[in-house]
Design a protein around this motif. Sequence first.
Motif, short mmCIF file in Angstrom:
data_model
loop_
_atom_site.label_atom_id
_atom_site.label_comp_id
_atom_site.label_asym_id
_atom_site.label_seq_id
_atom_site.Cartn_x
_atom_site.Cartn_y
_atom_site.Cartn_z
N LEU A 70 20.69 46.87 -12.56
CA LEU A 70 19.81 45.90 -13.21
C LEU A 70 18.60 46.58 -13.82
O LEU A 70 18.18 46.26 -14.94
CB LEU A 70 19.37 44.84 -12.20
N SER A 71 17.98 47.53 -13.09
CA SER A 71 16.80 48.21 -13.62
C SER A 71 17.15 49.06 -14.83
O SER A 71 16.39 49.16 -15.78
CB SER A 71 16.14 49.06 -12.53
N SER A 72 18.34 49.70 -14.78
CA SER A 72 18.77 50.52 -15.91
C SER A 72 18.98 49.67 -17.15
O SER A 72 18.57 50.03 -18.26
CB SER A 72 20.06 51.26 -15.56
N CYS A 73 19.59 48.50 -16.97
CA CYS A 73 19.80 47.60 -18.10
C CYS A 73 18.48 47.10 -18.66
O CYS A 73 18.31 46.97 -19.87
CB CYS A 73 20.67 46.41 -17.67
N GLY A 74 17.51 46.84 -17.76
CA GLY A 74 16.20 46.39 -18.21
C GLY A 74 15.51 47.47 -19.04
O GLY A 74 14.90 47.19 -20.07
N LEU A 182 9.20 58.41 -28.53
CA LEU A 182 9.36 57.36 -27.54
C LEU A 182 9.85 57.98 -26.24
O LEU A 182 11.04 58.26 -26.07
CB LEU A 182 10.33 56.30 -28.04
N ASP A 183 8.92 58.21 -25.32
CA ASP A 183 9.25 58.91 -24.08
C ASP A 183 9.98 58.01 -23.10
O ASP A 183 10.97 58.42 -22.49
CB ASP A 183 7.96 59.44 -23.44
N SER A 184 9.52 56.78 -22.92
CA SER A 184 10.14 55.86 -21.97
C SER A 184 9.73 54.44 -22.31
O SER A 184 8.73 54.22 -22.99
CB SER A 184 9.75 56.19 -20.52
N ALA A 185 10.53 53.48 -21.83
CA ALA A 185 10.23 52.06 -22.06
C ALA A 185 10.68 51.26 -20.86
O ALA A 185 11.65 51.62 -20.18
CB ALA A 185 10.92 51.57 -23.33
N TRP A 186 9.97 50.18 -20.57
CA TRP A 186 10.27 49.38 -19.39
C TRP A 186 9.71 47.97 -19.59
O TRP A 186 9.06 47.69 -20.60
CB TRP A 186 9.67 50.02 -18.14
N GLU A 187 9.99 47.09 -18.62
CA GLU A 187 9.45 45.74 -18.65
C GLU A 187 8.41 45.58 -17.55
O GLU A 187 8.60 46.07 -16.44
CB GLU A 187 10.56 44.70 -18.44
N GLU A 188 7.31 44.90 -17.88
CA GLU A 188 6.29 44.61 -16.89
C GLU A 188 5.55 43.34 -17.27
O GLU A 188 5.14 43.17 -18.43
CB GLU A 188 5.30 45.77 -16.73
N GLY A 190 6.32 40.30 -18.01
CA GLY A 190 6.79 39.56 -19.16
C GLY A 190 6.58 40.25 -20.49
O GLY A 190 6.61 39.60 -21.54
N GLN A 191 6.38 41.57 -20.47
CA GLN A 191 6.16 42.32 -21.71
C GLN A 191 7.05 43.55 -21.72
O GLN A 191 7.48 44.04 -20.67
CB GLN A 191 4.69 42.74 -21.82
N TYR A 192 7.34 44.04 -22.92
CA TYR A 192 7.99 45.34 -23.08
C TYR A 192 6.89 46.39 -23.21
O TYR A 192 5.99 46.25 -24.05
CB TYR A 192 8.88 45.38 -24.31
N ALA A 193 6.97 47.42 -22.41
CA ALA A 193 5.97 48.50 -22.46
C ALA A 193 6.66 49.82 -22.78
O ALA A 193 7.83 50.02 -22.42
CB ALA A 193 5.23 48.61 -21.13
N ALA A 194 5.95 50.69 -23.47
CA ALA A 194 6.51 51.99 -23.82
C ALA A 194 5.42 53.05 -23.79
O ALA A 194 4.25 52.77 -24.06
CB ALA A 194 7.16 51.94 -25.20
#
Length: 244
Positions: A70-74, A182-188, A190-194
Amino acid sequence: HFYAIFPFIAFPLYHISYKISRKFFIDLTNEPKVIIMGPNAYGMVQVSLKRRVDMKKLYLPLLLCISLILSSCGRNQAQERFVDFMAELAESQTLSFTAQVRCEYEEKTVDFVLSYSGDREGCQVSVTEPELIRGIKAHASAGKTALEFDGVKLDTGPLDAFGLSPMSALPVMVEALRSGYLDSAWEEQGQYAALLIPSDNMNVQVNLDKYTMSPVYAELISDGRVAVFMQISDWTMQKDDTNE
């Protein structure tokens, strides 16, 4: 993409978990609820407890596997959305936004409200607040972050050893979104962060609203220290209609 492949991941895992639970738990659920007496009571209790411990050992890897999937898909979804956003920004002809900027010097904190407007030729940054210096403007050529002031210069000192200033922080963030790595991206929250890396000494974190896909927050990190915080609003991009 995640919702399309989720059934193919979830159902096999559920099936495996169900088979394991049927094999190891059916005897436990049918055990009579009586107090065990006699010389073998301790041994029977030990067996029952051992089965429960074994089940925990079996389920923990499964839960970990599901969490990782799930985290990988996110993360993949966040990265895809950011790549799409950066491509859209690269195609835009004009860009404008407002930013509440907090600058962290070593011995002081300074707040500004700045406005940004730019096109293919370059950009202009102007001060909205504080009222005392409202109207101060500076501009930069396309692809550059060094500012040239139009008349009165805002000089609050550099924020780092590389010349970062409150007004140049906005062009730095925009250039990071246009051409940074673009080094990394994730969700936090309710937002997309990178995390973007425009240069060796600068990292830029940008958060996108998941629904509007517009930047709402940013941090400029110079040599490991957050030098600038931004709250972003009124983000507007426009494409050249003649190319469509």
